[in-house]
Design a protein around this motif. Structure first.
Motif, PDB file in Angstrom:
ATOM      1  N   MET A 137      37.922  32.732  24.882  1.00  0.00           N
ATOM      2  CA  MET A 137      38.193  33.114  23.767  1.00  0.00           C
ATOM      3  C   MET A 137      38.498  32.025  22.555  1.00  0.00           C
ATOM      4  SD  MET A 137      40.042  36.768  23.794  1.00  0.00           S
ATOM      5  CE  MET A 137      41.188  36.088  24.699  1.00  0.00           C
ATOM      6  N   MET A 138      38.138  32.067  21.414  1.00  0.00           N
ATOM      7  CA  MET A 138      38.625  30.804  20.488  1.00  0.00           C
ATOM      8  C   MET A 138      38.618  31.584  19.127  1.00  0.00           C
ATOM      9  SD  MET A 138      35.697  28.116  21.604  1.00  0.00           S
ATOM     10  CE  MET A 138      34.321  29.365  21.521  1.00  0.00           C
ATOM     11  N   TYR A 139      39.567  31.081  18.535  1.00  0.00           N
ATOM     12  CA  TYR A 139      39.916  31.463  17.018  1.00  0.00           C
ATOM     13  C   TYR A 139      39.553  30.321  16.128  1.00  0.00           C
ATOM     14  CZ  TYR A 139      44.521  29.406  16.738  1.00  0.00           C
ATOM     15  OH  TYR A 139      45.401  28.395  16.601  1.00  0.00           O
ATOM     16  N   MET A 140      39.327  30.813  14.959  1.00  0.00           N
ATOM     17  CA  MET A 140      39.173  29.815  13.895  1.00  0.00           C
ATOM     18  C   MET A 140      39.724  30.556  12.492  1.00  0.00           C
ATOM     19  SD  MET A 140      35.877  31.341  14.289  1.00  0.00           S
ATOM     20  CE  MET A 140      35.753  30.487  15.697  1.00  0.00           C
ATOM     21  N   PHE A 141      39.956  29.533  11.627  1.00  0.00           N
ATOM     22  CA  PHE A 141      40.321  30.041  10.054  1.00  0.00           C
ATOM     23  C   PHE A 141      39.053  30.690   9.361  1.00  0.00           C
ATOM     24  CE2 PHE A 141      43.432  26.985  11.276  1.00  0.00           C
ATOM     25  CZ  PHE A 141      44.545  27.683  11.611  1.00  0.00           C
ATOM     26  N   ALA A 142      39.102  31.983   9.218  1.00  0.00           N
ATOM     27  CA  ALA A 142      37.854  32.349   8.481  1.00  0.00           C
ATOM     28  C   ALA A 142      37.240  31.702   7.505  1.00  0.00           C
ATOM     29  CB  ALA A 142      38.426  33.901   8.032  1.00  0.00           C
ATOM     30  N   LEU A 162      41.964  34.972  10.097  1.00  0.00           N
ATOM     31  CA  LEU A 162      41.496  34.512  11.567  1.00  0.00           C
ATOM     32  C   LEU A 162      40.040  35.372  11.790  1.00  0.00           C
ATOM     33  CD1 LEU A 162      44.412  34.228  13.855  1.00  0.00           C
ATOM     34  CD2 LEU A 162      43.658  32.614  12.215  1.00  0.00           C
ATOM     35  N   ALA A 163      39.203  34.442  12.523  1.00  0.00           N
ATOM     36  CA  ALA A 163      38.014  35.065  12.983  1.00  0.00           C
ATOM     37  C   ALA A 163      37.884  34.546  14.491  1.00  0.00           C
ATOM     38  CB  ALA A 163      36.670  34.471  12.122  1.00  0.00           C
ATOM     39  N   PHE A 164      37.121  35.103  15.316  1.00  0.00           N
ATOM     40  CA  PHE A 164      37.172  34.988  16.887  1.00  0.00           C
ATOM     41  C   PHE A 164      35.925  34.926  17.329  1.00  0.00           C
ATOM     42  CE2 PHE A 164      41.058  37.134  15.738  1.00  0.00           C
ATOM     43  CZ  PHE A 164      42.110  36.385  16.437  1.00  0.00           C
ATOM     44  N   VAL A 165      35.787  33.985  18.547  1.00  0.00           N
ATOM     45  CA  VAL A 165      34.416  33.993  19.082  1.00  0.00           C
ATOM     46  C   VAL A 165      34.907  34.135  20.737  1.00  0.00           C
ATOM     47  CG1 VAL A 165      32.608  32.150  19.987  1.00  0.00           C
ATOM     48  CG2 VAL A 165      33.204  32.179  17.667  1.00  0.00           C
ATOM     49  N   ILE A 166      33.881  34.994  21.384  1.00  0.00           N
ATOM     50  CA  ILE A 166      34.084  35.282  22.497  1.00  0.00           C
ATOM     51  C   ILE A 166      32.891  35.006  23.305  1.00  0.00           C
ATOM     52  CG2 ILE A 166      35.804  37.211  22.417  1.00  0.00           C
ATOM     53  CD1 ILE A 166      33.303  38.991  22.755  1.00  0.00           C
ATOM     54  N   GLU A 209      35.744  45.853  10.994  1.00  0.00           N
ATOM     55  CA  GLU A 209      34.765  46.851  10.699  1.00  0.00           C
ATOM     56  C   GLU A 209      33.895  45.954   9.582  1.00  0.00           C
ATOM     57  OE1 GLU A 209      36.135  50.535   9.052  1.00  0.00           O
ATOM     58  OE2 GLU A 209      37.513  50.732  10.651  1.00  0.00           O
ATOM     59  N   ASN A 210      32.621  46.197   9.864  1.00  0.00           N
ATOM     60  CA  ASN A 210      31.536  45.696   8.934  1.00  0.00           C
ATOM     61  C   ASN A 210      30.328  46.234   9.318  1.00  0.00           C
ATOM     62  OD1 ASN A 210      30.268  44.026   7.032  1.00  0.00           O
ATOM     63  ND2 ASN A 210      31.728  42.134   7.653  1.00  0.00           N
ATOM     64  N   LYS A 211      29.260  45.904   8.530  1.00  0.00           N
ATOM     65  CA  LYS A 211      27.726  46.528   9.008  1.00  0.00           C
ATOM     66  C   LYS A 211      27.448  46.076  10.152  1.00  0.00           C
ATOM     67  CE  LYS A 211      26.356  47.267   4.203  1.00  0.00           C
ATOM     68  NZ  LYS A 211      25.368  47.014   3.147  1.00  0.00           N
ATOM     69  N   MET A 212      27.752  44.810  10.485  1.00  0.00           N
ATOM     70  CA  MET A 212      27.557  43.918  11.705  1.00  0.00           C
ATOM     71  C   MET A 212      28.920  43.138  12.156  1.00  0.00           C
ATOM     72  SD  MET A 212      24.573  41.626  12.973  1.00  0.00           S
ATOM     73  CE  MET A 212      23.812  41.823  14.623  1.00  0.00           C
ATOM     74  N   ALA A 213      29.694  44.120  13.105  1.00  0.00           N
ATOM     75  CA  ALA A 213      31.081  43.417  13.449  1.00  0.00           C
ATOM     76  C   ALA A 213      31.086  42.602  14.704  1.00  0.00           C
ATOM     77  CB  ALA A 213      31.957  44.697  13.636  1.00  0.00           C
ATOM     78  N   LEU A 214      29.960  42.434  15.366  1.00  0.00           N
ATOM     79  CA  LEU A 214      29.891  41.865  16.512  1.00  0.00           C
ATOM     80  C   LEU A 214      28.611  40.824  16.571  1.00  0.00           C
ATOM     81  CD1 LEU A 214      31.603  41.226  19.101  1.00  0.00           C
ATOM     82  CD2 LEU A 214      30.251  42.801  20.359  1.00  0.00           C
ATOM     83  N   VAL A 215      28.761  39.777  16.036  1.00  0.00           N
ATOM     84  CA  VAL A 215      27.515  38.956  15.651  1.00  0.00           C
ATOM     85  C   VAL A 215      27.089  37.747  16.624  1.00  0.00           C
ATOM     86  CG1 VAL A 215      26.698  37.198  14.064  1.00  0.00           C
ATOM     87  CG2 VAL A 215      28.102  39.193  13.078  1.00  0.00           C
ATOM     88  N   PRO A 216      26.083  38.108  17.190  1.00  0.00           N
ATOM     89  CA  PRO A 216      25.438  36.742  18.322  1.00  0.00           C
ATOM     90  C   PRO A 216      25.597  35.583  17.518  1.00  0.00           C
ATOM     91  CG  PRO A 216      24.011  38.916  18.345  1.00  0.00           C
ATOM     92  CD  PRO A 216      24.874  39.069  17.221  1.00  0.00           C
ATOM     93  N   CYS A 217      26.115  34.478  18.238  1.00  0.00           N
ATOM     94  CA  CYS A 217      26.305  33.364  17.510  1.00  0.00           C
ATOM     95  C   CYS A 217      26.111  32.058  18.576  1.00  0.00           C
ATOM     96  CB  CYS A 217      27.562  33.390  16.904  1.00  0.00           C
ATOM     97  SG  CYS A 217      28.917  33.012  18.094  1.00  0.00           S
ATOM     98  N   THR A 218      26.278  30.891  18.231  1.00  0.00           N
ATOM     99  CA  THR A 218      26.399  29.793  18.975  1.00  0.00           C
ATOM    100  C   THR A 218      27.536  29.072  18.487  1.00  0.00           C
ATOM    101  OG1 THR A 218      24.044  29.548  19.459  1.00  0.00           O
ATOM    102  CG2 THR A 218      25.292  27.690  19.800  1.00  0.00           C
ATOM    103  N   ALA A 219      28.728  28.631  19.377  1.00  0.00           N
ATOM    104  CA  ALA A 219      29.656  27.962  18.865  1.00  0.00           C
ATOM    105  C   ALA A 219      29.775  26.479  19.676  1.00  0.00           C
ATOM    106  CB  ALA A 219      30.762  28.704  19.079  1.00  0.00           C
TER     107      ALA A 219
END
Length: 137
Positions: A10-15, A80-84, A127-137
């Motif tokens: 898990m990682m966090y970053m400033f939104a 904060l925002a998070f990447v898992i 909560e959002n229209k898409m709350a778990l967004v596939p990504c590359t970090a």
């Protein structure tokens, strides 16, 4: 409700350091990259991420809940925002550069007498229209 299997990192970053309009890009199937500075969170025990989709106000709404315990202290005075990272090699972003932001709930406890470290339990709700967004970090 869907559980995301095996969180390995898990990682966090400033939104505010994220790229703008991530949710809209993800909804349009545009690949999302996280180019912000990330900070790794070392978690103790199992981290759990649950995703729930519901129909709200003539639109789909996703709700994600990430729960983990750590000895780290997160800067909860900022958005904060998070990447898992999951055991199957996928990465997901929770959060965006603009509101709504993830809500961070903090529960602290003391360590046990036998020498266990004091841990802090964090519950991240988003909560959002898409709350778990596939990504590359």
């Amino acid at each position: 409700m869907q559980r995301i299997p095996g969180i390995t990192k898990m990682m966090y970053m400033f939104a505010e350091t994220l790229t703008a309009s991530i949710t809209q890009k993800a909804l349009a199937n545009v690949p999302v990259g996280v180019f912000a500075d990330t900070f790794t969170v070392s978690h103790t025990g199992d981290a759990i991420c649950e995703l729930e989709s519901q129909f709200d106000n003539n639109d789909m709404l996703e709700k994600v809940k990430l729960t983990f315990s750590t000895t780290d202290t997160l800067p909860t005075h900022r958005h904060l925002a998070f990447v898992i990272n999951t055991a199957n090699g996928k990465q997901y972003l929770i959060g965006a550069a603009e509101p709504p932001y993830p809500v961070v709930k903090v529960d602290s406890s003391t360590g046990r007498v036998n020498g266990d470290s004091a841990v802090t339990k964090y519950t991240i709700s988003y909560e959002n229209k898409m709350a778990l967004v596939p990504c590359t970090a």
